[in-house]
Design a protein around this motif. Sequence first.
Motif, PDB file in Angstrom:
ATOM      1  N   GLN A  47     -27.218  -8.573  -8.028  1.00 12.34           N
ATOM      2  CA  GLN A  47     -25.833  -8.314  -7.712  1.00 12.34           C
ATOM      3  C   GLN A  47     -25.010  -8.960  -8.918  1.00 12.34           C
ATOM      4  O   GLN A  47     -24.179  -8.284  -9.545  1.00 12.34           O
ATOM      5  CB  GLN A  47     -25.249  -8.793  -6.661  1.00 12.34           C
ATOM      6  N   HIS A  51     -22.680  -6.849 -11.767  1.00 14.31           N
ATOM      7  CA  HIS A  51     -21.111  -7.447 -12.208  1.00 14.31           C
ATOM      8  C   HIS A  51     -21.022  -7.500 -13.813  1.00 14.31           C
ATOM      9  O   HIS A  51     -20.071  -7.367 -14.272  1.00 14.31           O
ATOM     10  CB  HIS A  51     -20.843  -8.906 -11.563  1.00 14.31           C
ATOM     11  N   GLN A  55     -18.617  -5.509 -16.085  1.00 17.78           N
ATOM     12  CA  GLN A  55     -17.430  -6.321 -16.824  1.00 17.78           C
ATOM     13  C   GLN A  55     -17.460  -6.515 -18.239  1.00 17.78           C
ATOM     14  O   GLN A  55     -16.373  -6.796 -18.941  1.00 17.78           O
ATOM     15  CB  GLN A  55     -17.150  -7.708 -16.056  1.00 17.78           C
TER      16      GLN A  55
END
Length: 377
Positions: A47, A51, A55
């Motif tokens: 995970q 991310h 981002q």
Amino acid sequence: MITLDHITAQRIVDRAMQVIGHSVNVMTPDGVIIASGDPLRVGEVHQGARHVALQGESLAVDACNAEKFPGVRHGVNVPITVGHQIVAVVGISGEPAKVLPFADLVKVTAELMLEQTALLELGQHRRRQIEDTLLALIIGRTVPEIWLDRIGFDLAQSRLALIIEPAQLPGPDDFVISLMRQLELSDKSLLLAQVAPQRLLVLAPVKPSGTGGLRSITEQALSRLQRGLPAATYMAVVLAAGQFVEGNLQGCYESALATMVNGRRESPQKRIHYYSDDPVTILWESLHPGWQQQELLRPLQALHSHPRHLLYVRTLKAFLDANGDVQQCAVSLHLHRNTIRYRLKSVEQLTGLSPFRLPELLHLYLALNSDSRPSRR
């Protein structure tokens, strides 16, 4: 866009771990671990990597934020960018304060390795484009203009076809690939295509001139090869130079191939074979005759059945080498000219073809050069 494969990803892992001594993971932008210092983690979804990809910035996972990323171990995760696109995420396991100093090093290493892979893939893609185009041209297919534009191929540029093979067959498995790499680096104007497992076609640019003829054109092409290859490599190959056929790459290639086949059979000790050495035989070779071959050889059947056939064949070949001059033939064989005439008359009686009539002598010449039976010279 680069598609990161497991092999490349594992190379990044292995290289980084050798330097920093911490476990490393490589993930896709979707977060799938495709290579890891811990093989059991391959296939898991990370995970933290997802991310980072969304981002576009690094992420440190520690006790303070670990609950936001279930299953993610403490460490630093950095985006790997090639061509302004995030193509992977690399994670370094360990307490962020300890592993953070290694993040930039791992990031740069991974990006350099991926850029190198991208360049190799681009080179291989261009090589395939060139080969596909050349293979189409040498079998006489019409090639779309866009194919020629992609590889920068100018049909107006005169080219000579050369065939290269290892001197000793079979040669190394990577013979053609190794040769292509050396020639691509040395001379970008050469067009190269693998036409058989150990046979390379080279289309070399040449400048036709009014003086020197085919030999001059051939020497231009050969000198390019000699400049582009190390001396040891050049001496370890066999070369065949075809006929220069302006505007006809198929003819150039087929004549070079026939020259190689004929040269290796008739003069296996030679390193360079020229179309001009034996054009009539090479022309016949290039026709790939079937029933024509049988018909051509039929007159030799009675000759080969005769007890003195080796003597007659040797005399006939000497007569051909003497350009049909009985006296010169007699001198070369240290015989009386009447003996030569007697033997040639015997050839005529056995074959039905007279060595003293030009069309029939040509038939005998082609038959002898097409016959695979062993004979003493």
